[in-house]
Motif scaffolding. Structure first.
Motif, mmCIF file in Angstrom:
data_model
loop_
_atom_site.group_PDB
_atom_site.id
_atom_site.type_symbol
_atom_site.label_atom_id
_atom_site.label_comp_id
_atom_site.label_asym_id
_atom_site.label_seq_id
_atom_site.Cartn_x
_atom_site.Cartn_y
_atom_site.Cartn_z
ATOM 1 N N VAL A 13 0.684 -1.036 -0.086
ATOM 2 C CA VAL A 13 0.085 0.010 -0.133
ATOM 3 C C VAL A 13 0.827 0.977 0.021
ATOM 4 O O VAL A 13 1.716 1.211 1.135
ATOM 5 N N PRO A 14 0.924 2.200 -0.698
ATOM 6 C CA PRO A 14 1.552 3.127 -1.026
ATOM 7 C C PRO A 14 1.125 4.240 0.381
ATOM 8 O O PRO A 14 0.118 4.136 0.875
ATOM 9 N N LYS A 15 2.338 4.757 0.902
ATOM 10 C CA LYS A 15 2.432 5.705 2.055
ATOM 11 C C LYS A 15 1.151 6.563 2.058
ATOM 12 O O LYS A 15 0.462 6.861 3.022
ATOM 13 N N ASN A 16 0.962 7.174 0.853
ATOM 14 C CA ASN A 16 -0.128 8.258 0.856
ATOM 15 C C ASN A 16 -1.623 7.719 0.750
ATOM 16 O O ASN A 16 -2.588 8.456 1.209
ATOM 17 N N GLN A 17 -1.617 6.394 0.786
ATOM 18 C CA GLN A 17 -2.989 5.623 0.965
ATOM 19 C C GLN A 17 -3.147 4.977 2.153
ATOM 20 O O GLN A 17 -4.297 4.419 2.466
ATOM 21 N N LYS A 18 -2.084 5.293 2.991
ATOM 22 C CA LYS A 18 -2.374 4.246 4.234
ATOM 23 C C LYS A 18 -3.257 5.085 5.457
ATOM 24 O O LYS A 18 -3.102 6.283 5.474
ATOM 25 N N SER A 19 -4.014 4.257 6.052
ATOM 26 C CA SER A 19 -4.817 5.045 7.115
ATOM 27 C C SER A 19 -3.902 5.325 8.440
ATOM 28 O O SER A 19 -2.971 4.746 8.746
ATOM 29 N N ASP A 20 -4.226 6.159 9.081
ATOM 30 C CA ASP A 20 -3.775 6.707 10.221
ATOM 31 C C ASP A 20 -4.037 5.552 11.658
ATOM 32 O O ASP A 20 -3.463 5.663 12.650
ATOM 33 N N GLY A 21 -4.953 4.958 11.253
ATOM 34 C CA GLY A 21 -5.497 3.806 12.243
ATOM 35 C C GLY A 21 -6.759 4.450 13.167
ATOM 36 O O GLY A 21 -6.964 3.846 14.021
ATOM 37 N N TYR A 22 -7.258 5.631 12.827
ATOM 38 C CA TYR A 22 -8.077 6.090 13.793
ATOM 39 C C TYR A 22 -9.436 6.276 12.847
ATOM 40 O O TYR A 22 -9.554 6.270 11.953
ATOM 41 N N ASP A 23 -10.507 5.594 13.846
ATOM 42 C CA ASP A 23 -11.817 5.481 13.171
ATOM 43 C C ASP A 23 -12.695 6.673 13.738
ATOM 44 O O ASP A 23 -12.661 6.966 15.102
ATOM 45 N N VAL A 24 -12.969 7.133 12.813
ATOM 46 C CA VAL A 24 -13.913 8.600 13.291
ATOM 47 C C VAL A 24 -15.493 8.257 12.934
ATOM 48 O O VAL A 24 -15.707 7.950 11.993
ATOM 49 N N GLU A 25 -16.199 8.703 13.764
ATOM 50 C CA GLU A 25 -17.657 8.398 13.716
ATOM 51 C C GLU A 25 -18.047 9.800 13.129
ATOM 52 O O GLU A 25 -17.757 10.820 13.322
ATOM 53 N N PHE A 26 -19.115 9.358 12.351
ATOM 54 C CA PHE A 26 -20.041 10.469 11.621
ATOM 55 C C PHE A 26 -20.828 11.283 12.473
ATOM 56 O O PHE A 26 -21.627 10.469 13.264
ATOM 57 N N SER A 27 -20.774 12.507 12.530
ATOM 58 C CA SER A 27 -21.572 13.024 13.375
ATOM 59 C C SER A 27 -22.402 14.127 12.384
ATOM 60 O O SER A 27 -21.998 14.686 11.624
ATOM 61 N N GLN A 28 -23.924 13.936 12.486
ATOM 62 C CA GLN A 28 -24.756 14.502 11.623
ATOM 63 C C GLN A 28 -25.143 16.175 12.084
ATOM 64 O O GLN A 28 -24.710 17.038 11.173
ATOM 65 N N GLU A 29 -24.571 16.266 13.201
ATOM 66 C CA GLU A 29 -24.547 17.987 13.640
ATOM 67 C C GLU A 29 -23.378 18.403 13.019
ATOM 68 O O GLU A 29 -23.375 19.599 12.805
ATOM 69 N N LEU A 30 -22.357 17.892 12.817
ATOM 70 C CA LEU A 30 -21.143 18.587 12.257
ATOM 71 C C LEU A 30 -20.739 18.310 10.963
ATOM 72 O O LEU A 30 -19.751 18.954 10.446
ATOM 73 N N ALA A 31 -21.638 17.728 10.321
ATOM 74 C CA ALA A 31 -21.430 17.380 8.774
ATOM 75 C C ALA A 31 -21.843 18.981 8.144
ATOM 76 O O ALA A 31 -22.507 19.624 8.121
ATOM 77 N N ASP A 32 -20.795 19.021 6.928
ATOM 78 C CA ASP A 32 -21.277 20.136 5.966
ATOM 79 C C ASP A 32 -21.963 19.625 4.799
ATOM 80 O O ASP A 32 -22.089 18.554 4.853
ATOM 81 N N GLN A 33 -21.981 20.527 3.826
ATOM 82 C CA GLN A 33 -22.811 20.270 2.608
ATOM 83 C C GLN A 33 -22.148 18.915 1.879
ATOM 84 O O GLN A 33 -22.576 18.303 1.392
#
Length: 56
Positions: A13-33
């Motif tokens: 996997v190329p370095k620029n496509q590797k995940s940082d390992g943090y799972d982030v939950e989606f927040s409807q309140e913080l979502a933009d358009q």
């Protein structure tokens, strides 16, 4: 000579496509358009997949 080990190995996997390992939950309140549009596209794609599975 045969097959030797190559000194130049490519990562799986190329370095620029590797995940940082943090799972982030989606927040409807913080979502933009853009988030809402991406979510709508994903839902539409999921519906197309389900229809294709049913039509087989």
């Amino acid at each position: 000579m045969g097959r030797g080990r190559s000194k130049n190995s490519l990562p799986q996997v190329p370095k620029n496509q590797k995940s940082d390992g943090y799972d982030v939950e989606f927040s409807q309140e913080l979502a933009d358009q853009e988030d809402l549009e991406a979510q709508a596209r994903a839902n539409a794609a999921n519906q197309r997949v389900q229809l294709n599975k049913q039509n087989r």
